[in-house]
Design a protein around this motif. Structure first.
Motif, PDB file in Angstrom:
ATOM      1  N   GLU A  69       1.239  -1.204   0.128  1.00  0.00           N
ATOM      2  CA  GLU A  69      -0.144  -0.147  -0.115  1.00  0.00           C
ATOM      3  C   GLU A  69       0.819   1.138  -0.171  1.00  0.00           C
ATOM      4  O   GLU A  69       0.217   2.264  -0.831  1.00  0.00           O
ATOM      5  CB  GLU A  69      -0.826   0.116   1.143  1.00  0.00           C
ATOM      6  N   VAL A 112       1.411   5.569   9.153  1.00  0.00           N
ATOM      7  CA  VAL A 112       0.683   4.611   8.003  1.00  0.00           C
ATOM      8  C   VAL A 112      -0.505   5.280   8.314  1.00  0.00           C
ATOM      9  O   VAL A 112      -1.796   5.069   7.108  1.00  0.00           O
ATOM     10  CB  VAL A 112       0.272   2.735   9.006  1.00  0.00           C
ATOM     11  N   GLU A 113      -0.660   5.940   8.928  1.00  0.00           N
ATOM     12  CA  GLU A 113      -2.110   6.502   9.441  1.00  0.00           C
ATOM     13  C   GLU A 113      -2.228   7.791   8.932  1.00  0.00           C
ATOM     14  O   GLU A 113      -2.414   9.008   8.989  1.00  0.00           O
ATOM     15  CB  GLU A 113      -2.492   6.670  11.089  1.00  0.00           C
ATOM     16  N   GLU A 146      -9.072   6.638  10.029  1.00  0.00           N
ATOM     17  CA  GLU A 146      -8.781   5.844   9.109  1.00  0.00           C
ATOM     18  C   GLU A 146      -8.874   4.287  10.281  1.00  0.00           C
ATOM     19  O   GLU A 146      -8.701   3.952  11.268  1.00  0.00           O
ATOM     20  CB  GLU A 146      -7.246   5.896   8.785  1.00  0.00           C
ATOM     21  N   ARG A 204      -8.137   0.297   9.949  1.00  0.00           N
ATOM     22  CA  ARG A 204      -6.931  -0.467   9.119  1.00  0.00           C
ATOM     23  C   ARG A 204      -7.420  -2.135   8.909  1.00  0.00           C
ATOM     24  O   ARG A 204      -7.909  -3.209   9.823  1.00  0.00           O
ATOM     25  CB  ARG A 204      -5.556  -1.462   9.682  1.00  0.00           C
ATOM     26  N   MET A 214      -1.821  -6.634   6.371  1.00  0.00           N
ATOM     27  CA  MET A 214      -2.350  -4.910   6.011  1.00  0.00           C
ATOM     28  C   MET A 214      -2.514  -4.893   4.655  1.00  0.00           C
ATOM     29  O   MET A 214      -2.316  -5.139   3.932  1.00  0.00           O
ATOM     30  CB  MET A 214      -1.524  -4.220   6.952  1.00  0.00           C
ATOM     31  N   LYS A 234      -6.429   0.606   4.291  1.00  0.00           N
ATOM     32  CA  LYS A 234      -6.549   1.721   4.906  1.00  0.00           C
ATOM     33  C   LYS A 234      -8.382   1.972   4.559  1.00  0.00           C
ATOM     34  O   LYS A 234      -8.257   2.777   3.558  1.00  0.00           O
ATOM     35  CB  LYS A 234      -5.352   2.345   5.214  1.00  0.00           C
ATOM     36  N   VAL A 285     -10.614   5.338   4.834  1.00  0.00           N
ATOM     37  CA  VAL A 285     -10.375   6.681   5.656  1.00  0.00           C
ATOM     38  C   VAL A 285     -11.738   7.461   5.478  1.00  0.00           C
ATOM     39  O   VAL A 285     -12.251   7.543   4.172  1.00  0.00           O
ATOM     40  CB  VAL A 285      -9.519   7.760   5.143  1.00  0.00           C
TER      41      VAL A 285
END
Length: 666
Positions: free
Chosen positions: A16, A283-284, A338, A340, A395, A398, A400
Motif C-alpha cells: 500500500e 501509516v495513519e 482511518e 486498517r 494489512m 486503509k 478513511v
C-alpha cells in the motif's frame, strides 16, 4: 514547480505505501522505480511502477531489508532519489547514510536524527533535557512495560504485573527484539493500560519553518499495533491539545528535525508524557491529509529538494506556526477516521490469513489522495487476484472517512465497511464495524486497553442464525440454478420447474466453524424454501422476502467457495462435498497448520509427555507468531516438522496420543 532534484524516485518498500508514494510521484511528473521480492512479482505496486527491479528471494531479510541491494537497484535503474515509505528500512540510519553516500537524494530526515531517535532510551534522554515531559519508571511499581529500544510495531514488548515475571519478560523481550531489529536492548517504563495514545504530526524544512499539523488519537490497538486512528483526538481539553503541540514543536527543535515525522505521547489524567518519535511517514497519515488539506508525500519531496515550506505546496491557508511566525496550513477542516483492514482472524488469536483475494471493492471517492470534498478514501495494497502470503504484514488496505464532524464520520465509515465486497481471505471487517458501533468509541471514551477489554464482545457473531441461513439459501439456489444451466439434458426447462412438488434437495455449507444445511424444493417453476419466500433467482444472485422485507444477495461461485454479498456485508461460504476422499483424512490427534507459515520453534520431541495447553510448535506468518498447543494431556507420537521449515495450510505438525494414566490402563 518541481525542481530537477527528484526526477526518478525509487520506493524502497512494497504494498500500500509503495502505491501511495507512486501516486504522488505520478501527479508531480516524477518517474517511479519499484523493488520487489519473488513473492511480489505480480503485485499491483510492481505493475504500476514505471520501472521495476527484482530483489531475489522472498523473506524480507533477503529483500526489502537489504539496503545494499536497494542502493544497487537505484543505481542500475537510474533513480536519483529514494523514498523509504514506512517500516523496513525507513528508520535505519545506516541505510539513509548509504543512500546519501551513493550520491542519491534521501527523502527523509538526516541520518543523525534517525540514529538519535532510533534508540528509545537515547530519545528519552534528549527529550528530557529539552524540557519535554517523559514517562519514567519507579522501582518496585507495577504494572510496568518492558520495551525494545529499537524498532516498533509491538515487537519486543512485554507487560509485567509483578516482580516474579520481570526476569522472564526481559529475557523474552530481548530475544524478540534481537530477532526483529538486530538489537536486543530493552528498557522499562510504567505501563498505563487505560492511557490514551496520541501523536502529533510535524513537518519541518531547512529554512526555519516547523508546521504542527494537529494530533491523532491511536488508542484502539491490538498487540500494541494500531487499528483505528483519527484526527482531531476526541475528548481532550484545549489545554492538553496545546501542551501536546508545544511538546512536539520542542522535540523538533531539540534534534533539528527536517522532514515529516510524528511525536508520540501517552495521555493519562491530563498528564502528557513523551513516548517516542517516528522519523518517517506514518501509516495513519491520510487522516491528517484529509483534515489539513495537504499531501505529505509531496511535502516530503519538497523538503528533500531543499525547498521552503509554503502555502502553495498544499495547505489551504496561512496561520501562525508558533515560534517561527511563518505561514503554515489552516487549523483543520472536519474530522477524519482511518481503519486498517487486515487479513486476519481476530477471534482466533489474530491468526494471519493467506490465500487469493477474489473480490476487493469499496465505494471510495478517491484512492491514495484527499477527496475534493468530504468522502471516503481507500489506500489499498491489493486488487482482485492478489495473493496473500506468509512473508509480510497482513494489512490489505486503509479505509478513511472524512466528514464535517465526528458523528457523521463514524456513520460514513460504518457504511463504507458494510457495503464493501471483500472475498477470498478472512478479514477483520466485522471487528472494525463492531468498534465503530461501540458506545464508548462513539462517545470518544477510548484508551489503549479498550480493544483487549472488549475483544470477546466485538468478535461475537454479528449475524443471527436467521441471517446466516438466508445467506446460505442464496448460495444454494444460485448453485442449483447454475447446475441446471450446465446440464445437457432438459437445460431449456426452468431450473425449479416440476409438474408436481419435488422432494427436497439439500446443500451443506461451512461458515467459519459452523455448518448449515439448506433444504430446498421446486414447484411449478419456483424454488421453495421453508421460512423465506424466493422472489427471483439467476446466475448472479437471489432476491428473498422475509417477514415482508425484500433482501438482495449477489452470489459468486468459485469451485467449492461461494461468495455472497448481502444486506449485512460480505460472507464467504464453503460447500461441503457429498463424499469425502479417504486420502484427505489424517491421524487422530494430529495438530495441523491453520495457514501457510514458517516453523519458528519445535518445543517438544517424539516421546515427550505433554499437558493440555503446553506449547508444541510455534509458527510465524506475516511477522506474527502463533502457538500450537497440545489439545489434551498425552504423549508426542510424532513430530512432522523442523525449525525454519515452510509448511502449507493443513500440514500435519505433530501427533499427540491421548495419555492414559498407567493405573487406568486395561
Amino acid at each position: 514547480m518541481v525542481s530537477s532534484g527528484c526526477e526518478r524516485v525509487l520506493v524502497a518498500n512494497r504494498g500500500e505505501i509503495a502505491r501511495r508514494v507512486m501516486h504522488t510521484c505520478r501527479t508531480l511528473g516524477i518517474e517511479t522505480v519499484a523493488v520487489f521480492s519473488d513473492a511480489d512479482t505480480d503485485a499491483p505496486f510492481v505493475v504500476e511502477a514505471d520501472i521495476a527491479v527484482r530483489l531475489p528471494g522472498e523473506a524480507a531479510a533477503d529483500t526489502y531489508l537489504r539496503g545494499d541491494r536497494i542502493v544497487d537497484a537505484a543505481k542500475s535503474s537510474g533513480a536519483d532519489a529514494i523514498h523509504p515509505g514506512y517500516g523496513f528500512l525507513s528508520e535505519n540510519a545506516e541505510f539513509a547514510q548509504a543512500v546519501l553516500d551513493a550520491g542519491l537524494t534521501w527523502i527523509g530526515p538526516d541520518p543523525k536524527t534517525i540514529e538519535q531517535m532510533g534508540s528509545k532510551v537515547r530519545a528519552k534522554e534528549i527529550m528530557s533535557a529539552a524540557g519535554v515531559p517523559v514517562l519514567t519508571a519507579e522501582s518496585g511499581r507495577y504494572p510496568m512495560l518492558v520495551k525494545a529500544s529499537a524498532g516498533g510495531g509491538g515487537r519486543g514488548m512485554r507487560v509485567v504485573d509483578g516482580p516474579a515475571e520481570l526476569d522472564s519478560a526481559i529475557a523474552a523481550a530481548e530475544a524478540e527484539a534481537e530477532a526483529a531489529f538486530g538489537d536486543g536492548t530493552v528498557f522499562v517504563e510504567p505501563y498505563l493500560p487505560t492511557a490514551r495514545h496520541i501523536e502529533v504530526q510535524v513537518l519541518a524544512d531547512r529554512h526555519g519553518t516547523c508546521w504542527v499539523l494537529g494530533e491523532r488519537d491511536c488508542s484502539i490497538q491490538r498487540r500494541h499495533q494500531k487499528v483505528v486512528e483519527e484526527t482531531p483526538a476526541p475528548g481532550i481539553s484545549d489545554d492538553v491539545r496545546t501542551r501536546l503541540r508545544d511538546a512536539a514543536r520542542a522535540a523538533v527543535a531539540a534534534v533539528d528535525y527536517v522532514g515529516a515525522g510524528t511525536v508520540e505521547f501517552l495521555v493519562k489524567d491530563e498528564v502528557v508524557s513523551f513516548l517516542e518519535m517516528n522519523t518517517r511517514l506514518q501509516v495513519e497519515h491520510p487522516v491528517t491529509e484529509c483534515v489539513w488539506g495537504v499531501d505529505l508525500v509531496e511535502l516530503q519531496i519538497a523538503v528533500a529538494e531543499d525547498r521552503a515550506l509554503s502555502s502553495r505546496f498544499g495547505p489551504k491557508g496561512p496561520v501562525s506556526s508558533g515560534e517561527t511566525g511563518r505561514s503554515g496550513p489552516n487549523l483543520g477542516d472536519g474530522h477524519a477516521i482511518e481503519v486498517r483492514v487486515y487479513a486476519e482472524d481476530p477471534a482466533d488469536d489474530w491468526r494471519a490469513q493467506t490465500g487469493t483475494v477474489r473480490a476487493f471493492e469499496f465505494a471510495a471517492d478517491t484512492r491514495f489522495e484527499v477527496p475534493r470534498s468530504y468522502g471516503v478514501r481507500v489506500d489499498s495494497a491489493v486488487e482482485p487476484g492478489s495473493e496473500i502470503g506468509i512473508h509480510y504484514d497482513p494489512m490489505l488496505a486503509k479505509v478513511v472517512a472524512w466528514a464535517p464532524d465526528r458523528g457523521q464520520t463514524i456513520r460514513m465509515l460504518r457504511g463504507a465497511l458494510r457495503h464493501a465486497r471483500v472475498h477470498g481471505v478472512r478479514t477483520n471487517l466485522e471487528l472494525l464495524g463492531a468498534i465503530l458501533s461501540d458506545d464508548d468509541f462513539v462517545t470518544g471514551r477510548v484508551h489503549t486497553r479498550l480493544l483487549d477489554d472488549r475483544l470477546e464482545q466485538w468478535t461475537e457473531p454479528r449475524r443471527s442464525s436467521g441471517e446466516l441461513h438466508r445467506y446460505a439459501v442464496a448460495a444454494a439456489l444460485v448453485q442449483a440454478h447454475s447446475a441446471h444451466g450446465a446440464a445437457r439434458v432438459q437445460s431449456r426447462i426452468p431450473a425449479a420447474y416440476r409438474n408436481v412438488p419435488s422432494q427436497s434437495r439439500t446443500r451443506t455449507y461451512v461458515i467459519g466453524d459452523e455448518s448449515i444445511e439448506i433444504a430446498y424444493a421446486s414447484e411449478r417453476g419456483r424454488f421453495v424454501v421453508d421460512g423465506v419466500e424466493v422472489v427471483h433467482v439467476d446466475e448472479h444472485g437471489v432476491r428473498l422476502r422475509h417477514n415482508g422485507v425484500r433482501e438482495s444477495y449477489d452470489v459468486t461461485v468459485d469451485g467449492d467457495a461461494v461468495y455472497v454479498d448481502g444486506p449485512t456485508g460480505p460472507l464467504d461460504l464453503r460447500t461441503v462435498p457429498r463424499f469425502t476422499d479417504p486420502a484427505e483424512t489424517v491421524a487422530e490427534g494430529s495438530l495441523l497448520a491453520a495457514t501457510p507459515a514458517s516453523v519458528a520453534v519445535v518445543a517438544v520431541a517424539t516421546g515427550d509427555e505433554v499437558q493440555k495447553g503446553q506449547t508444541v510448535v510455534v509458527l510465524e506468518a506475516m511477522k506474527m507468531q502463533h502457538t500450537v498447543s497440545a489439545p489434551t494431556d498425552g504423549v508426542v507420537a510424532a513430530i512432522e516438522v523442523a525449525a525454519e521449515q515452510q509448511v502449507e495450510a493443513g500440514a500435519v505438525l505433530a501427533v499427540i496420543d491421548e495419555h492414559v494414566p498407567e493405573g487406568e490402563r486395561t
